[in-house]
Motif scaffolding. Structure first.
Motif, PDB file in Angstrom:
ATOM      1  N   UNK A  23       0.805  -1.238  -0.139  1.00  9.61           N
ATOM      2  CA  UNK A  23      -0.081   0.070  -0.143  1.00  9.61           C
ATOM      3  C   UNK A  23       0.979   1.145  -0.022  1.00  9.61           C
ATOM      4  N   UNK A  24       0.390   2.209  -0.821  1.00  8.21           N
ATOM      5  CA  UNK A  24       1.023   3.738  -0.863  1.00  8.21           C
ATOM      6  C   UNK A  24       0.062   4.656  -0.671  1.00  8.21           C
ATOM      7  N   UNK A  25       0.357   5.641   0.278  1.00  5.06           N
ATOM      8  CA  UNK A  25      -0.439   6.929   0.408  1.00  5.06           C
ATOM      9  C   UNK A  25       0.603   8.162   0.002  1.00  5.06           C
ATOM     10  N   UNK A  26       0.101   8.636  -0.588  1.00  7.35           N
ATOM     11  CA  UNK A  26       0.647  10.089  -1.302  1.00  7.35           C
ATOM     12  C   UNK A  26       0.454  11.044  -0.605  1.00  7.35           C
ATOM     13  N   UNK A  27       1.299  11.938   0.062  1.00  8.40           N
ATOM     14  CA  UNK A  27       1.189  13.335   0.591  1.00  8.40           C
ATOM     15  C   UNK A  27       1.248  14.355  -0.421  1.00  8.40           C
ATOM     16  N   UNK A  28       1.873  14.133  -1.467  1.00 12.67           N
ATOM     17  CA  UNK A  28       2.039  15.295  -2.659  1.00 12.67           C
ATOM     18  C   UNK A  28       2.391  14.218  -3.865  1.00 12.67           C
ATOM     19  N   UNK A  29       2.537  15.064  -5.172  1.00 11.96           N
ATOM     20  CA  UNK A  29       2.923  14.259  -6.117  1.00 11.96           C
ATOM     21  C   UNK A  29       4.598  13.773  -6.129  1.00 11.96           C
ATOM     22  N   UNK A  30       5.319  14.310  -5.100  1.00  7.78           N
ATOM     23  CA  UNK A  30       6.639  13.704  -4.824  1.00  7.78           C
ATOM     24  C   UNK A  30       6.709  12.841  -3.740  1.00  7.78           C
ATOM     25  N   UNK A  31       6.105  13.034  -2.664  1.00 12.08           N
ATOM     26  CA  UNK A  31       6.396  12.236  -1.580  1.00 12.08           C
ATOM     27  C   UNK A  31       5.147  11.484  -0.999  1.00 12.08           C
ATOM     28  N   UNK A  32       5.633  10.222  -0.558  1.00 17.74           N
ATOM     29  CA  UNK A  32       4.586   9.193  -0.188  1.00 17.74           C
ATOM     30  C   UNK A  32       5.156   8.193   0.761  1.00 17.74           C
ATOM     31  N   UNK A  33       4.033   7.937   1.550  1.00 11.49           N
ATOM     32  CA  UNK A  33       4.378   6.444   2.547  1.00 11.49           C
ATOM     33  C   UNK A  33       4.091   5.521   2.061  1.00 11.49           C
ATOM     34  N   UNK A  34       4.761   4.478   2.136  1.00  8.75           N
ATOM     35  CA  UNK A  34       4.665   3.011   1.701  1.00  8.75           C
ATOM     36  C   UNK A  34       4.960   2.101   2.761  1.00  8.75           C
ATOM     37  N   UNK A  35       4.160   0.939   2.682  1.00  8.78           N
ATOM     38  CA  UNK A  35       4.300  -0.173   3.405  1.00  8.78           C
ATOM     39  C   UNK A  35       3.888  -1.466   2.703  1.00  8.78           C
ATOM     40  N   UNK A  36       4.446  -2.554   3.059  1.00  8.67           N
ATOM     41  CA  UNK A  36       3.750  -3.847   2.600  1.00  8.67           C
ATOM     42  C   UNK A  36       4.130  -4.966   3.698  1.00  8.67           C
TER      43      UNK A  36
END
Length: 178
Positions: A23-36
């Motif tokens: 899963x990925x959660x985008x904060x902005x077009x450049x920065x995202x949090x991701x985990x799996x």
């Protein structure tokens, strides 16, 4: 994820393949949090005989790998192929059950060795992610990361070597693409 060592000359496993939920959660077009999360159960059964005895081994290794990373997209304006840098921590929980029995020929002598170990290791990880957007919702994904184990006793040179992780798959976007 490639194998890693837990104590002198004892490898948890070799190169392994496991199903992964990502899963990925985008904060902005450049920065995202991701985990799996990836889960695997490996089983090894050996039964070897020779003229003076017999060796029987039953080993089961349960592994759960959870990377927690930030993603920095290098080309956010690209419509089809995005390239990103990854960095963060990867946690690996391992449950090892290893039973070895040695039988001597001509006698009733039997020697058993049971090893049970549960551990959680943390790795400082970083790498590269590629995402090819095939349709507005579907994409092809590929991530490659290297991780160095944090903490723990490292007495052999190979315990200092990084573990590698390669994830290849298909993604489906539930939300809008930033």
């Amino acid at each position: 994820m490639s194998g890693y060592y837990i104590r002198a000359n004892t490898s948890v496993d070799g190169i392994s393949f496991a199903p992964t939920l990502h899963a990925t959660y985008a904060f902005s077009p450049r920065l995202a949090f991701r985990s799996s999360v990836a889960y695997e159960r490996l089983r090894l059964d050996r039964d070897e005989s020779w003229s003076t005895g017999r060796y029987v081994q039953h080993k089961v290794v349960y592994s759960t790998v959870v990377p927690v990373q930030l993603q920095f997209v290098l080309n956010p304006a690209a419509q089809k192929l995005r390239v990103a840098l990854l960095g963060g921590l990867t946690f690996r929980y391992t449950d090892i059950n290893d039973r070895r029995t040695y039988h001597s020929s001509g006698t009733t002598a039997t020697t058993s060795d049971d090893q049970v170990e549960q551990r959680t290791d943390a790795f400082l990880s970083g790498g590269l992610a590629l995402r090819y957007q095939a349709t507005p919702r579907w994409s092809a994904l590929a991530d490659g990361t290297l991780g160095g184990r944090l903490g723990g006793e490292k007495t052999q040179y190979y315990e200092l070597l990084p573990s590698a992780m390669l994830m290849v798959g298909v993604g489906y976007s539930l939300g809008s693409r930033p």
